[in-house]
Design a protein around this motif. Structure first.
Motif, short mmCIF file in Angstrom:
data_model
loop_
_atom_site.label_atom_id
_atom_site.label_comp_id
_atom_site.label_asym_id
_atom_site.label_seq_id
_atom_site.Cartn_x
_atom_site.Cartn_y
_atom_site.Cartn_z
N THR A 7 0.90 -1.16 -0.17
CA THR A 7 -0.01 -0.04 0.04
C THR A 7 0.84 1.23 -0.10
O THR A 7 0.55 2.31 -0.63
CB THR A 7 -0.88 -0.12 1.37
N ILE A 8 1.80 1.13 0.82
CA ILE A 8 2.84 2.13 0.61
C ILE A 8 3.56 2.64 -0.35
O ILE A 8 3.75 3.69 -1.02
CB ILE A 8 3.92 2.35 2.13
N GLY A 9 4.18 1.14 -1.17
CA GLY A 9 4.63 1.34 -2.32
C GLY A 9 3.79 1.82 -3.29
O GLY A 9 4.14 2.64 -4.36
N LEU A 10 2.68 1.53 -3.31
CA LEU A 10 1.77 2.07 -4.42
C LEU A 10 1.35 3.49 -4.43
O LEU A 10 1.41 4.48 -5.23
CB LEU A 10 0.48 1.17 -4.54
N ALA A 11 1.14 4.21 -3.32
CA ALA A 11 1.11 5.65 -2.98
C ALA A 11 2.30 6.26 -3.14
O ALA A 11 2.09 7.45 -3.66
CB ALA A 11 0.84 5.63 -1.15
N LEU A 12 3.34 5.57 -2.98
CA LEU A 12 4.85 6.55 -3.48
C LEU A 12 4.66 6.41 -4.91
O LEU A 12 5.20 7.53 -5.73
CB LEU A 12 5.73 5.68 -2.93
N LEU A 13 4.42 5.22 -5.70
CA LEU A 13 4.49 5.29 -7.27
C LEU A 13 3.57 6.29 -7.64
O LEU A 13 3.71 6.96 -8.61
CB LEU A 13 4.21 3.91 -7.52
N ARG A 14 2.32 6.08 -7.04
CA ARG A 14 1.44 7.37 -7.43
C ARG A 14 1.72 8.88 -7.36
O ARG A 14 1.31 9.71 -8.27
CB ARG A 14 -0.21 7.07 -6.78
N TRP A 15 2.44 8.91 -6.19
CA TRP A 15 2.97 10.61 -6.16
C TRP A 15 3.94 10.78 -7.15
O TRP A 15 4.04 11.97 -7.70
CB TRP A 15 3.64 10.25 -4.59
N MET A 16 4.87 9.98 -7.58
CA MET A 16 6.06 10.08 -8.45
C MET A 16 5.43 10.02 -9.69
O MET A 16 5.89 10.73 -10.61
CB MET A 16 6.94 8.86 -8.35
N SER A 17 4.21 9.32 -10.09
CA SER A 17 3.65 9.57 -11.54
C SER A 17 3.33 10.83 -11.82
O SER A 17 3.24 11.12 -13.10
CB SER A 17 2.35 8.76 -11.63
N MET A 70 14.73 3.71 -17.79
CA MET A 70 13.44 3.05 -18.12
C MET A 70 12.81 2.67 -17.01
O MET A 70 11.49 2.70 -16.96
CB MET A 70 14.11 1.72 -18.74
N VAL A 71 13.41 2.27 -15.79
CA VAL A 71 12.79 1.89 -14.46
C VAL A 71 11.99 3.24 -13.88
O VAL A 71 10.97 3.28 -13.49
CB VAL A 71 13.73 1.46 -13.62
N GLY A 72 13.09 4.34 -14.25
CA GLY A 72 12.17 5.50 -13.57
C GLY A 72 10.95 6.00 -14.46
O GLY A 72 10.08 6.52 -13.78
N GLU A 73 10.82 5.65 -15.59
CA GLU A 73 9.57 6.01 -16.42
C GLU A 73 8.10 5.25 -15.83
O GLU A 73 6.98 5.46 -16.34
CB GLU A 73 9.64 5.42 -17.68
N VAL A 74 8.46 4.14 -15.23
CA VAL A 74 7.57 3.26 -14.65
C VAL A 74 6.31 3.97 -14.10
O VAL A 74 4.96 3.77 -14.37
CB VAL A 74 7.89 2.20 -13.82
N PRO A 75 6.51 4.61 -13.19
CA PRO A 75 5.47 5.29 -12.24
C PRO A 75 4.63 6.18 -13.33
O PRO A 75 3.34 6.43 -13.41
CB PRO A 75 5.92 6.37 -11.30
#
Length: 297
Positions: A7-17, A70-75
């Protein structure tokens, strides 16, 4: 705790997106070099694979940063809003080749190497042509449950279907091609045992999939190479549609399969030679295949 961390990981990725792509690329490049410094096995593989291909030290170093980007583009890519589009950031070279295949009513096999922003290329194809001809892409689900669910959610877009790398996925792709649709796969991905042949890749024997040739032979589909070049300075992407170095053979016996694999590998070599700094040299291309979950039709 096991439920909290995703849940924390997804929230972080959503913020980074929501970050600018330049920030994500900068972070990704740093992560690429951290991986290089932290993993001796990764360093050895990158060096060995790049040396086999005659890649310069400068391009090899650039490839470490590009793999991280390439990894940085994921979010940005996977968590893009449903109405988000990559097309405003994409330039095209060879798009008329796809138009010609669609106009002829033929299915189209798109071969995408582990180069540049290959995930962006599939999204760009769907946004431009998906309403006319849907795209089905072959993939191997991540072993991690969180990543697998994130992948499936991110890739669920109108005009884009996913097919697992097993017998049912192959049948799904055959059905799509027979309807005149598009399919995409990574031809430099090591297939399961029994679903490939040994063919040279930069002078080293590499187990190479026969699936691409079989799809073309069984459906009469056209075939193109699809590459998505990451432009410098977060300026966007350039999608290239390219021909094979020569047509695939018509036969389906073992000799024809080996010949087809050689053609595909020589095509990949030519494409990689254009953008050696954007190829994933850390991919374990020369490993022995894993056991096959089923046989091809």
């Amino acid at each position: 705790m096991s439920g909290i961390l995703p849940t924390i990981g997804l929230a972080l990725l959503r913020w980074m997106s929501h970050w600018p792509l330049a920030w994500l690329h900068a972070l990704g490049a740093a992560l690429g070099w951290l991986t290089w410094l932290a993993s001796p096995s990764y360093r050895r593989r990158v060096r060995a694979n790049a040396d086999l291909a005659g890649v310069s030290a400068a391009d090899r170093r650039r490839s470490v940063s590009e793999a991280g980007r390439m990894v940085g583009e994921v979010p940005w890519l996977w968590l893009m809003p449903p109405d988000g589009r990559v097309l405003p950031r994409v330039r095209w070279q060879g798009a008329e080749k796809v138009d010609a295949a669609i106009a002829a009513g033929r299915g189209l096999v798109l071969l995408t190497p582990h180069l540049g922003s290959f995930e962006v290329s599939a999204r760009a194809i769907v946004e431009r042509w998906g309403a006319q001809q849907p795209l089905t892409v072959l993939y191997r689900p991540a072993r991690n449950t969180f990543l697998r669910e994130l992948e499936e959610t991110a890739r669920h877009r109108p005009g884009l279907a996913t097919a697992p790398a097993n017998l049912s996925g192959v049948r799904q792709m055959l059905r799509a091609l027979k309807k005149g649709e598009m399919v995409g796969l990574l031809p430099d991905q090591v297939p399961p045992d029994g679903q490939g042949v040994w063919a040279p890749f930069f002078g080293q024997p590499a187990y190479t999939m026969t699936l691409a040739a079989r799809l073309v032979q069984q459906t009469g589909a056209a075939v193109l190479v699809l590459c998505c070049e990451r432009l410098p300075g977060a300026a966007g992407f350039e999608v290239h549609l390219l021909d094979l170095v020569e047509p695939l053979p018509a036969g389906n016996d073992e000799a024809a399969q080996v010949q087809a694999a050689r053609i595909v590998n020589r095509t990949m070599e030519a494409v990689i030679a254009r953008w050696p700094h954007q190829y994933l040299w850390g991919y374990h291309r020369y490993k022995r295949p894993r056991a096959a979950p089923g046989t091809l039709p």
